[in-house]
Write a protein that holds these residues in place. Structure first.
Motif, PDB file in Angstrom:
ATOM      1  N   SER A 285     -42.140  33.498  81.520  1.00 29.09           N
ATOM      2  CA  SER A 285     -43.277  33.786  80.640  1.00 29.09           C
ATOM      3  C   SER A 285     -43.367  32.768  79.507  1.00 29.09           C
ATOM      4  CB  SER A 285     -43.148  35.199  80.051  1.00 29.09           C
ATOM      5  OG  SER A 285     -43.038  36.162  81.073  1.00 29.09           O
ATOM      6  N   GLY A 286     -42.230  32.445  78.918  1.00 30.86           N
ATOM      7  CA  GLY A 286     -42.218  31.461  77.846  1.00 30.86           C
ATOM      8  C   GLY A 286     -42.656  30.087  78.316  1.00 30.86           C
TER       9      GLY A 286
ATOM     10  N   GLY B 269     -46.793  20.679  68.621  1.00 30.50           N
ATOM     11  CA  GLY B 269     -45.806  19.615  68.547  1.00 30.50           C
ATOM     12  C   GLY B 269     -44.458  20.042  69.087  1.00 30.50           C
ATOM     13  N   ARG B 270     -43.600  19.053  69.308  1.00 31.14           N
ATOM     14  CA  ARG B 270     -42.256  19.347  69.835  1.00 31.14           C
ATOM     15  C   ARG B 270     -41.416  20.088  68.794  1.00 31.14           C
ATOM     16  NH1 ARG B 270     -45.881  17.120  73.082  1.00 31.14           N
ATOM     17  NH2 ARG B 270     -45.086  15.558  74.529  1.00 31.14           N
ATOM     18  N   LYS B 271     -41.486  19.614  67.556  1.00 29.58           N
ATOM     19  CA  LYS B 271     -40.709  20.245  66.487  1.00 29.58           C
ATOM     20  C   LYS B 271     -41.215  21.654  66.206  1.00 29.58           C
ATOM     21  CE  LYS B 271     -39.386  19.505  61.641  1.00 29.58           C
ATOM     22  NZ  LYS B 271     -39.502  18.599  60.481  1.00 29.58           N
ATOM     23  N   GLY B 272     -42.522  21.834  66.215  1.00 30.20           N
ATOM     24  CA  GLY B 272     -43.077  23.166  65.979  1.00 30.20           C
ATOM     25  C   GLY B 272     -42.664  24.157  67.054  1.00 30.20           C
ATOM     26  N   THR B 273     -42.590  23.699  68.308  1.00 33.94           N
ATOM     27  CA  THR B 273     -42.159  24.575  69.398  1.00 33.94           C
ATOM     28  C   THR B 273     -40.681  24.937  69.260  1.00 33.94           C
ATOM     29  OG1 THR B 273     -43.789  23.478  70.821  1.00 33.94           O
ATOM     30  CG2 THR B 273     -42.158  24.865  71.897  1.00 33.94           C
ATOM     31  N   LEU B 274     -39.870  23.998  68.773  1.00 31.95           N
ATOM     32  CA  LEU B 274     -38.464  24.307  68.508  1.00 31.95           C
ATOM     33  C   LEU B 274     -38.342  25.401  67.451  1.00 31.95           C
ATOM     34  CD1 LEU B 274     -36.880  20.715  68.488  1.00 31.95           C
ATOM     35  CD2 LEU B 274     -36.373  22.542  70.110  1.00 31.95           C
ATOM     36  N   PHE B 275     -39.163  25.316  66.398  1.00 26.73           N
ATOM     37  CA  PHE B 275     -39.153  26.347  65.362  1.00 26.73           C
ATOM     38  C   PHE B 275     -39.541  27.705  65.942  1.00 26.73           C
ATOM     39  CE2 PHE B 275     -39.146  23.105  61.961  1.00 26.73           C
ATOM     40  CZ  PHE B 275     -38.304  23.740  61.050  1.00 26.73           C
ATOM     41  N   LEU B 276     -40.601  27.721  66.752  1.00 27.33           N
ATOM     42  CA  LEU B 276     -41.061  28.982  67.335  1.00 27.33           C
ATOM     43  C   LEU B 276     -39.991  29.607  68.221  1.00 27.33           C
ATOM     44  CD1 LEU B 276     -43.296  31.050  67.843  1.00 27.33           C
ATOM     45  CD2 LEU B 276     -44.127  29.579  69.698  1.00 27.33           C
ATOM     46  N   SER B 277     -39.306  28.798  69.014  1.00 31.86           N
ATOM     47  CA  SER B 277     -38.246  29.307  69.890  1.00 31.86           C
ATOM     48  C   SER B 277     -37.131  29.943  69.083  1.00 31.86           C
ATOM     49  CB  SER B 277     -37.688  28.168  70.754  1.00 31.86           C
ATOM     50  OG  SER B 277     -38.706  27.567  71.528  1.00 31.86           O
ATOM     51  N   ASN B 278     -36.782  29.334  67.951  1.00 35.11           N
ATOM     52  CA  ASN B 278     -35.760  29.919  67.086  1.00 35.11           C
ATOM     53  C   ASN B 278     -36.232  31.230  66.473  1.00 35.11           C
ATOM     54  OD1 ASN B 278     -33.302  28.136  66.822  1.00 35.11           O
ATOM     55  ND2 ASN B 278     -34.875  26.605  66.431  1.00 35.11           N
ATOM     56  N   CYS B 279     -37.520  31.296  66.093  1.00 35.46           N
ATOM     57  CA  CYS B 279     -38.061  32.544  65.534  1.00 35.46           C
ATOM     58  C   CYS B 279     -37.977  33.684  66.554  1.00 35.46           C
ATOM     59  CB  CYS B 279     -39.509  32.331  65.100  1.00 35.46           C
ATOM     60  SG  CYS B 279     -39.709  31.292  63.639  1.00 35.46           S
ATOM     61  N   ILE B 280     -38.261  33.370  67.822  1.00 35.35           N
ATOM     62  CA  ILE B 280     -38.180  34.390  68.870  1.00 35.35           C
ATOM     63  C   ILE B 280     -36.741  34.880  69.023  1.00 35.35           C
ATOM     64  CG2 ILE B 280     -38.447  34.800  71.350  1.00 35.35           C
ATOM     65  CD1 ILE B 280     -40.788  32.837  71.304  1.00 35.35           C
ATOM     66  N   ASN B 281     -35.774  33.971  68.945  1.00 34.38           N
ATOM     67  CA  ASN B 281     -34.373  34.382  69.055  1.00 34.38           C
ATOM     68  C   ASN B 281     -33.934  35.230  67.870  1.00 34.38           C
ATOM     69  OD1 ASN B 281     -33.183  33.819  71.466  1.00 34.38           O
ATOM     70  ND2 ASN B 281     -32.231  31.913  70.850  1.00 34.38           N
ATOM     71  N   ILE B 282     -34.465  34.941  66.689  1.00 40.10           N
ATOM     72  CA  ILE B 282     -34.133  35.765  65.521  1.00 40.10           C
ATOM     73  C   ILE B 282     -34.669  37.181  65.716  1.00 40.10           C
ATOM     74  CG2 ILE B 282     -34.571  36.068  63.050  1.00 40.10           C
ATOM     75  CD1 ILE B 282     -34.600  32.987  62.828  1.00 40.10           C
ATOM     76  N   ALA B 283     -35.914  37.284  66.219  1.00 38.83           N
ATOM     77  CA  ALA B 283     -36.481  38.610  66.501  1.00 38.83           C
ATOM     78  C   ALA B 283     -35.662  39.340  67.559  1.00 38.83           C
ATOM     79  CB  ALA B 283     -37.927  38.449  66.963  1.00 38.83           C
ATOM     80  N   CYS B 284     -35.207  38.602  68.586  1.00 34.09           N
ATOM     81  CA  CYS B 284     -34.382  39.198  69.646  1.00 34.09           C
ATOM     82  C   CYS B 284     -33.078  39.752  69.075  1.00 34.09           C
ATOM     83  CB  CYS B 284     -34.090  38.134  70.708  1.00 34.09           C
ATOM     84  SG  CYS B 284     -32.675  38.492  71.760  1.00 34.09           S
ATOM     85  N   ALA B 285     -32.407  38.946  68.236  1.00 35.17           N
ATOM     86  CA  ALA B 285     -31.133  39.382  67.658  1.00 35.17           C
ATOM     87  C   ALA B 285     -31.327  40.604  66.764  1.00 35.17           C
ATOM     88  CB  ALA B 285     -30.510  38.239  66.867  1.00 35.17           C
TER      89      ALA B 285
ATOM     90  N   MET C 282     -37.463  34.342  76.915  1.00 28.31           N
ATOM     91  CA  MET C 282     -38.568  33.464  76.526  1.00 28.31           C
ATOM     92  C   MET C 282     -38.074  32.267  75.726  1.00 28.31           C
ATOM     93  SD  MET C 282     -41.685  36.035  75.434  1.00 28.31           S
ATOM     94  CE  MET C 282     -42.726  34.627  75.004  1.00 28.31           C
ATOM     95  N   SER C 283     -37.235  32.543  74.728  1.00 34.17           N
ATOM     96  CA  SER C 283     -36.727  31.447  73.903  1.00 34.17           C
ATOM     97  C   SER C 283     -35.841  30.507  74.711  1.00 34.17           C
ATOM     98  CB  SER C 283     -35.960  32.003  72.708  1.00 34.17           C
ATOM     99  OG  SER C 283     -34.795  32.682  73.128  1.00 34.17           O
ATOM    100  N   SER C 284     -35.018  31.054  75.614  1.00 28.66           N
ATOM    101  CA  SER C 284     -34.130  30.208  76.422  1.00 28.66           C
ATOM    102  C   SER C 284     -34.925  29.313  77.363  1.00 28.66           C
ATOM    103  CB  SER C 284     -33.157  31.083  77.217  1.00 28.66           C
ATOM    104  OG  SER C 284     -32.307  31.810  76.362  1.00 28.66           O
TER     105      SER C 284
END
Length: 521
Positions: A105-106, A118-134, A158-160
């Protein structure tokens, strides 16, 4: 028939690519950019995403007992049923399958995200998803809600999935050609480090128990927060800024930071040439890429590379590895330490690849890895069958074959396909191509184990013979169709790919003409 777009200067992209090839002859030899401390730090900071991916992968695939204990704890207040065990097994299956579904899905969103945020913005979003998961996993125990835990596993997947593609994509774009391969494999090293960390913390004496499991999973959020802080200090991809956003000023500033020097004109010229060569590929998205005739061969290469990395038989090796180790006489309590030792050995193999990939080349490592895996598949089928027939002494040979197989997988099929997919495409098509490649890889990661589980009870270790012809086909295809990319710019790689296709078409036309002459006579 599709018309080839012209550039603003009236030059066709194909003509520009031909010009790039001819300029190479008269242009002075390019100075190789040095590996700066800032570039290496940027690679490390972005690779923490791969660390999170490896950490999450191990917990999903190797901690079924821990997850079951955790579900038992969250289910007690809400469920008192006679068929509790059966329900828990089904719940475990749902929890496990949520991770790859989340990854798929991700990845469906990745092409849009990397080209717009952007590449950097997508990295930030992926980290935000992992924070929500944790956060959700930490709360699921106090709320006594297994549904929250299952949804958290979907977010973790999704983040992975996004990390597994956007990290290699970002590193490929910020790296100079002479060290691009090594820096990419650094991200693979972080993936294996994440697996190792999860193995250590997942020991029953550490956090691998019912009480410690929420903390084991919540640690992903802590790492994600650290990663977001460190990403504040890294620039956006210069190629994304210049070619896709048209912001040459910010692209120069990013390049100066990465190269630690003021004179970056040569790399800016190379990016402008790539921008000129890809005029026909502007505003590329998933549907356009799938229908774009000139990149059809590139897409076939992407699918074969990404599916092939999962079709070497590696899932079968992991399936049999633990029972092979047990047949050595190692107690079940000590198997986990054996697994830790094997993972430590794979770290050394990855380091060897880091120091060799930009000298011996991608093709050599990938081909030698696939060839070794294919040969070991046959040997494993033979020796595992001998071992089944009450010959435990063959277990030592089987163990050596398993270790060699995993080392060969780490040499080529594991790290290199993601690198090659990033190198085979120009800037505007690269994000969508990595999305498709990542989707194929994760789908294969889901489908192949399910197929293996169905077939293994029927044919036993002979299932390895199923992977052998597939590996041979992939070996031949890579040998014939994929050029060596080490030390080359993206435009030069496109030129090499086009030359291979032209040679193939020329051989076809010559064969047809010979057949016509023979039929005339």
């Amino acid at each position: 028939m599709e018309k080839e777009a012209k550039s603003d200067f009236g030059i066709r992209p194909r003509e520009a690519m031909d010009a790039a090839g001819s300029i190479e002859i008269v242009r002075p030899k390019r100075k190789k950019p040095k590996l700066t401390a800032f570039l290496f730090s940027t690679t490390v900071f972005s690779s923490i995403g791969m660390f999170q991916c490896g950490y999450s992968l191990w917990i999903v695939h190797s901690s079924a007992a821990i997850i079951s204990e955790f579900h038992n704890a969250t289910l007690k207040p809400v469920k008192e049923q006679p068929n509790e065990l059966k329900f828990d097994d089904e719940l475990l299956a749902v929890t496990t399958i949520m991770f790859p579904i989340g990854a798929l899905s991700g990845l469906l969103l990745l092409g849009f995200l990397v080209d717009h945020w952007g590449r950097k913005g997508t990295l930030f979003l992926s980290n935000c998803i992992n924070i929500a998961c944790a956060t959700l996993l930490g709360l699921s125990r106090s709320w006594n809600s297994y549904n929250v835990g299952i949804f958290a596993r979907l977010l973790n997947g999704m983040s992975s999935g996004m990390f597994s593609c956007v990290v290699p994509l970002y590193i490929v774009e910020i790296s100079p050609p002479n060290v691009r391969g090594a820096l990419h494999v650094v991200s693979t090293w972080f993936l294996t480090m994440g697996v190792l960390m999860a193995q250590i913390l997942g020991l029953h004496e550490a956090l691998g128990n019912r009480e410690g499991f929420p903390h084991l999973m919540s640690l992903v959020g802590v790492i994600a927060i650290l990663n977001m802080v460190l990403l504040q200090f890294v620039p956006e991809s210069p190629r994304f800024l210049l070619i896709q956003k048209g912001n040459e000023t910010e692209a120069r500033q990013a390049l100066k930071m990465l190269r630690q020097k003021d004179n970056v004109e040569e790399e800016v010229e190379e990016m402008l040439l790539e921008d000129l060569c890809e005029k026909a590929e502007k505003n590329m998205n998933l549907l356009k890429l799938l229908c774009f005739r000139e990149l059809r061969r590139h897409m076939i290469c992407t699918i074969i590379l990404m599916a092939g990395s999962q079709l070497t038989g590696v899932h079968g090796v992991y399936f049999y590895a633990e029972r092979i180790y047990l047949s050595l006489g190692i107690g079940s309590k000590y198997i986990r330490f054996m697994l830790l030792g094997v993972n430590g050995g794979l770290h050394l193999v990855t380091l060897l690849v880091i120091f060799s990939i930009d000298s011996v080349g991608r093709r050599f490592l990938l081909l030698i890895g696939i060839m070794i895996c294919s040969m070991i598949s046959i040997l494993l089928a033979v020796f595992l069958e001998l071992q089944v027939k009450n010959n435990p002494s063959w277990a030592y040979i089987s163990t050596m074959l398993v270790l060699l197989f995993l080392a060969a997988q780490m040499v080529g099929p594991a790290p290199i396909p993601y690198l090659l997919v990033g190198e085979l495409f120009l800037q505007s098509a690269r994000g969508s191509a990595c999305m498709i490649g990542g989707f194929v890889n994760w789908f294969s990661r889901l489908f192949v184990p399910l197929m293996f589980i169905r077939l293994e009870p029927l044919i036993g270790p002979y299932i390895f013979l199923f992977f052998w012809p597939i590996s041979i086909f992939i070996f031949i295809y890579i040998f014939k169709m994929i050029p060596e990319t080490k030390g080359r710019t993206f435009v030069e790689i496109q030129k090499a790919m086009e030359m291979r296709l032209q040679k193939k078409e020329h051989r076809k036309r010559r064969a047809k003409s010979r057949a016509g002459v023979n039929s005339f006579h």
